[in-house]
Design a protein around this motif. Structure first.
Motif, PDB file in Angstrom:
ATOM      1  N   ASP A  88      49.578 -64.242  49.584  1.00  0.00           N
ATOM      2  CA  ASP A  88      48.854 -64.570  49.887  1.00  0.00           C
ATOM      3  C   ASP A  88      49.417 -65.723  50.862  1.00  0.00           C
ATOM      4  OD1 ASP A  88      47.273 -62.703  48.531  1.00  0.00           O
ATOM      5  OD2 ASP A  88      46.068 -63.732  47.621  1.00  0.00           O
ATOM      6  N   GLU A  89      49.636 -67.042  50.159  1.00  0.00           N
ATOM      7  CA  GLU A  89      50.231 -68.389  50.614  1.00  0.00           C
ATOM      8  C   GLU A  89      50.921 -67.752  52.385  1.00  0.00           C
ATOM      9  OE1 GLU A  89      53.004 -71.571  49.808  1.00  0.00           O
ATOM     10  OE2 GLU A  89      52.604 -70.695  48.624  1.00  0.00           O
ATOM     11  N   TRP A  90      51.960 -66.610  52.048  1.00  0.00           N
ATOM     12  CA  TRP A  90      52.732 -65.673  53.564  1.00  0.00           C
ATOM     13  C   TRP A  90      51.676 -66.045  54.187  1.00  0.00           C
ATOM     14  CZ3 TRP A  90      52.634 -60.631  55.400  1.00  0.00           C
ATOM     15  CH2 TRP A  90      53.262 -60.562  55.993  1.00  0.00           C
ATOM     16  N   GLN A  91      50.803 -64.721  54.350  1.00  0.00           N
ATOM     17  CA  GLN A  91      49.801 -64.049  54.589  1.00  0.00           C
ATOM     18  C   GLN A  91      48.843 -65.320  55.509  1.00  0.00           C
ATOM     19  OE1 GLN A  91      49.408 -60.911  55.606  1.00  0.00           O
ATOM     20  NE2 GLN A  91      48.213 -61.309  56.657  1.00  0.00           N
ATOM     21  N   GLU A  92      47.862 -66.219  55.042  1.00  0.00           N
ATOM     22  CA  GLU A  92      47.965 -67.567  55.560  1.00  0.00           C
ATOM     23  C   GLU A  92      48.901 -68.326  56.491  1.00  0.00           C
ATOM     24  OE1 GLU A  92      45.416 -70.153  53.164  1.00  0.00           O
ATOM     25  OE2 GLU A  92      45.286 -68.800  51.358  1.00  0.00           O
ATOM     26  N   LEU A  93      49.828 -67.886  56.262  1.00  0.00           N
ATOM     27  CA  LEU A  93      51.020 -68.830  57.145  1.00  0.00           C
ATOM     28  C   LEU A  93      50.550 -67.712  58.436  1.00  0.00           C
ATOM     29  CD1 LEU A  93      53.285 -70.582  54.246  1.00  0.00           C
ATOM     30  CD2 LEU A  93      51.871 -71.585  55.995  1.00  0.00           C
ATOM     31  N   ARG A  94      51.113 -66.468  57.952  1.00  0.00           N
ATOM     32  CA  ARG A  94      51.470 -65.648  58.728  1.00  0.00           C
ATOM     33  C   ARG A  94      49.740 -65.494  60.182  1.00  0.00           C
ATOM     34  NH1 ARG A  94      49.878 -60.117  60.525  1.00  0.00           N
ATOM     35  NH2 ARG A  94      51.327 -59.047  61.166  1.00  0.00           N
ATOM     36  N   ASP A  95      49.111 -66.028  59.534  1.00  0.00           N
ATOM     37  CA  ASP A  95      47.373 -65.985  60.651  1.00  0.00           C
ATOM     38  C   ASP A  95      48.103 -66.877  61.135  1.00  0.00           C
ATOM     39  OD1 ASP A  95      47.101 -63.359  59.280  1.00  0.00           O
ATOM     40  OD2 ASP A  95      45.732 -64.220  57.530  1.00  0.00           O
ATOM     41  N   LEU A  96      48.333 -67.820  60.145  1.00  0.00           N
ATOM     42  CA  LEU A  96      47.522 -69.278  61.149  1.00  0.00           C
ATOM     43  C   LEU A  96      48.915 -69.381  62.827  1.00  0.00           C
ATOM     44  CD1 LEU A  96      47.013 -72.473  61.139  1.00  0.00           C
ATOM     45  CD2 LEU A  96      49.830 -72.848  60.191  1.00  0.00           C
ATOM     46  N   LEU A  97      49.827 -68.354  62.492  1.00  0.00           N
ATOM     47  CA  LEU A  97      51.121 -68.701  63.339  1.00  0.00           C
ATOM     48  C   LEU A  97      50.013 -67.578  64.797  1.00  0.00           C
ATOM     49  CD1 LEU A  97      53.770 -68.575  61.412  1.00  0.00           C
ATOM     50  CD2 LEU A  97      53.875 -70.102  63.578  1.00  0.00           C
ATOM     51  N   LEU A  98      50.156 -66.397  64.185  1.00  0.00           N
ATOM     52  CA  LEU A  98      49.517 -65.171  65.175  1.00  0.00           C
ATOM     53  C   LEU A  98      48.301 -66.067  65.258  1.00  0.00           C
ATOM     54  CD1 LEU A  98      50.052 -62.104  62.875  1.00  0.00           C
ATOM     55  CD2 LEU A  98      51.383 -62.946  64.719  1.00  0.00           C
ATOM     56  N   GLY A  99      47.399 -66.755  65.191  1.00  0.00           N
ATOM     57  CA  GLY A  99      46.090 -66.895  65.963  1.00  0.00           C
ATOM     58  C   GLY A  99      46.248 -68.115  67.039  1.00  0.00           C
ATOM     59  N   ALA A 100      47.763 -68.455  66.975  1.00  0.00           N
ATOM     60  CA  ALA A 100      48.160 -69.653  68.023  1.00  0.00           C
ATOM     61  C   ALA A 100      48.650 -68.599  69.105  1.00  0.00           C
ATOM     62  CB  ALA A 100      48.591 -70.598  67.526  1.00  0.00           C
ATOM     63  N   ARG A 101      49.279 -67.494  69.515  1.00  0.00           N
ATOM     64  CA  ARG A 101      50.178 -66.982  69.674  1.00  0.00           C
ATOM     65  C   ARG A 101      50.225 -66.803  71.803  1.00  0.00           C
ATOM     66  NH1 ARG A 101      49.881 -60.289  69.089  1.00  0.00           N
ATOM     67  NH2 ARG A 101      51.719 -60.840  70.313  1.00  0.00           N
ATOM     68  N   PHE A 145      54.587 -70.273  70.039  1.00  0.00           N
ATOM     69  CA  PHE A 145      53.015 -69.907  68.888  1.00  0.00           C
ATOM     70  C   PHE A 145      53.055 -71.701  69.499  1.00  0.00           C
ATOM     71  CE2 PHE A 145      55.729 -68.010  66.117  1.00  0.00           C
ATOM     72  CZ  PHE A 145      55.166 -66.945  65.999  1.00  0.00           C
ATOM     73  N   PRO A 146      52.190 -71.643  71.136  1.00  0.00           N
ATOM     74  CA  PRO A 146      52.108 -73.039  71.433  1.00  0.00           C
ATOM     75  C   PRO A 146      50.893 -73.932  71.135  1.00  0.00           C
ATOM     76  CG  PRO A 146      51.706 -71.182  73.187  1.00  0.00           C
ATOM     77  CD  PRO A 146      52.531 -71.004  72.135  1.00  0.00           C
ATOM     78  N   GLN A 147      49.680 -73.282  71.510  1.00  0.00           N
ATOM     79  CA  GLN A 147      48.600 -73.977  71.021  1.00  0.00           C
ATOM     80  C   GLN A 147      49.283 -74.679  69.460  1.00  0.00           C
ATOM     81  OE1 GLN A 147      46.210 -71.204  70.528  1.00  0.00           O
ATOM     82  NE2 GLN A 147      45.663 -70.477  72.450  1.00  0.00           N
ATOM     83  N   LEU A 148      49.772 -73.590  68.320  1.00  0.00           N
ATOM     84  CA  LEU A 148      50.037 -74.789  67.220  1.00  0.00           C
ATOM     85  C   LEU A 148      51.332 -76.223  67.557  1.00  0.00           C
ATOM     86  CD1 LEU A 148      49.151 -74.771  64.224  1.00  0.00           C
ATOM     87  CD2 LEU A 148      51.163 -73.160  63.903  1.00  0.00           C
ATOM     88  N   ALA A 149      52.079 -75.383  67.646  1.00  0.00           N
ATOM     89  CA  ALA A 149      52.935 -76.362  68.108  1.00  0.00           C
ATOM     90  C   ALA A 149      52.031 -77.718  68.937  1.00  0.00           C
ATOM     91  CB  ALA A 149      54.392 -75.606  69.285  1.00  0.00           C
ATOM     92  N   GLY A 150      51.178 -77.174  69.673  1.00  0.00           N
ATOM     93  CA  GLY A 150      51.095 -78.287  70.291  1.00  0.00           C
ATOM     94  C   GLY A 150      50.826 -79.625  69.599  1.00  0.00           C
ATOM     95  N   ARG A 151      49.593 -79.402  68.508  1.00  0.00           N
ATOM     96  CA  ARG A 151      49.131 -79.624  67.393  1.00  0.00           C
ATOM     97  C   ARG A 151      49.990 -80.646  67.010  1.00  0.00           C
ATOM     98  NH1 ARG A 151      44.585 -75.129  66.770  1.00  0.00           N
ATOM     99  NH2 ARG A 151      45.882 -74.675  65.161  1.00  0.00           N
ATOM    100  N   ASN A 152      51.527 -80.719  67.073  1.00  0.00           N
ATOM    101  CA  ASN A 152      52.081 -81.268  66.015  1.00  0.00           C
ATOM    102  C   ASN A 152      53.151 -82.320  66.640  1.00  0.00           C
ATOM    103  OD1 ASN A 152      53.882 -83.002  64.375  1.00  0.00           O
ATOM    104  ND2 ASN A 152      54.226 -80.642  64.181  1.00  0.00           N
ATOM    105  N   MET A 156      55.715 -83.423  62.935  1.00  0.00           N
ATOM    106  CA  MET A 156      55.340 -84.013  61.687  1.00  0.00           C
ATOM    107  C   MET A 156      56.332 -82.680  60.893  1.00  0.00           C
ATOM    108  SD  MET A 156      51.895 -82.907  59.307  1.00  0.00           S
ATOM    109  CE  MET A 156      51.588 -84.270  57.829  1.00  0.00           C
ATOM    110  N   ARG A 157      57.172 -82.979  59.803  1.00  0.00           N
ATOM    111  CA  ARG A 157      57.862 -81.795  59.823  1.00  0.00           C
ATOM    112  C   ARG A 157      57.415 -80.486  58.989  1.00  0.00           C
ATOM    113  NH1 ARG A 157      61.261 -84.960  54.325  1.00  0.00           N
ATOM    114  NH2 ARG A 157      62.184 -86.479  56.645  1.00  0.00           N
ATOM    115  N   TRP A 158      57.597 -79.725  59.900  1.00  0.00           N
ATOM    116  CA  TRP A 158      57.027 -78.623  60.147  1.00  0.00           C
ATOM    117  C   TRP A 158      56.359 -77.598  58.966  1.00  0.00           C
ATOM    118  CZ3 TRP A 158      55.112 -77.484  65.355  1.00  0.00           C
ATOM    119  CH2 TRP A 158      55.783 -78.045  66.075  1.00  0.00           C
ATOM    120  N   LYS A 159      57.160 -77.045  57.663  1.00  0.00           N
ATOM    121  CA  LYS A 159      56.460 -76.345  56.912  1.00  0.00           C
ATOM    122  C   LYS A 159      55.369 -77.562  56.173  1.00  0.00           C
ATOM    123  CE  LYS A 159      60.426 -74.063  53.999  1.00  0.00           C
ATOM    124  NZ  LYS A 159      60.914 -74.713  53.488  1.00  0.00           N
TER     125      LYS A 159
END
Length: 194
Positions: A88-101, A145-152, A156-159
């Motif tokens: 479930d945790e893996w799926q949430e992380l994957r979805d987070l990344l896919l949402g910003a692909r 995943f530019p949208q997500l990476a751009g928010r960091n 911050m450490r990525w994990k």
């Protein structure tokens, strides 16, 4: 021969440039096969997707490294079990990344799955992926995943950053402090990586 004809001739004879994703996937695969990552045998992909990825992009590599001896047996079984227990945790992380692909490279979904699987490891994400530096990880994330990476913006450490994003999305993860500056573990998220 005219200058234009020479340019066309040079372009036609030049080898096709590989996608940056194929290069990153090759690094990740080699590191995993040499025991230098935390990834399970199929990299966090289902067996069929993993086999298709190898066949389409790394058939020569698969002949050179037919198996992953460093992951054989008990070690791989533990990594696969960890992934299954935290599916479930893996799926949430994957979805987070896919949402910003970015949406321009067919390898983005596979990389989202692989990065999510590496987030379940105990080290720095770049190391758990088998990359040689945090900068390589940043480049991979910014490309895919530019949208997500751009928010960091605070580096911050990525994990930690990914889990903070899940927390802010009302996920099941609890942020320990109302803001990072007041957090007693600030150094864990923003300190130097060793």
């Amino acid at each position: 021969m005219t200058a234009q004809a020479l340019q066309r001739s040079d372009a036609a004879s030049a080898p096709a440039r590989r996608s940056p994703n194929v290069e990153w996937l090759e690094r990740i695969l080699l590191a995993q096969r040499n025991g230098h990552s935390c990834l399970p045998l199929h990299l966090g992909l289902d067996a069929q997707t993993h086999a298709a990825l190898i066949q389409a992009n790394f058939a020569n590599l698969a002949r050179q490294y037919p198996s992953a001896p460093a992951l054989a047996g008990e070690c791989d079984a533990l990594r696969a079990e960890l992934l299954e227990l935290r599916r479930d945790e893996w799926q949430e992380l994957r979805d987070l990344l896919l949402g910003a692909r970015r949406g321009v490279d067919a390898h983005e979904p596979a990389l989202a799955s692989i990065v999510a699987a590496a987030c379940l490891g105990g080290g720095h994400l770049w190391h758990d992926l088998g990359l040689s530096s945090r900068e390589q990880l940043r480049e991979l994330l910014e490309y895919n995943f530019p949208q997500l990476a751009g928010r960091n913006v605070n580096n911050m450490r990525w994990k930690k950053f990914f889990y903070k994003q899940l927390c802010e999305q009302d996920g099941g993860y609890v942020c320990r402090s109302p803001n990072c500056e007041d957090c007693p573990t600030y150094h864990d998220c923003f300190g130097e990586e060793l």
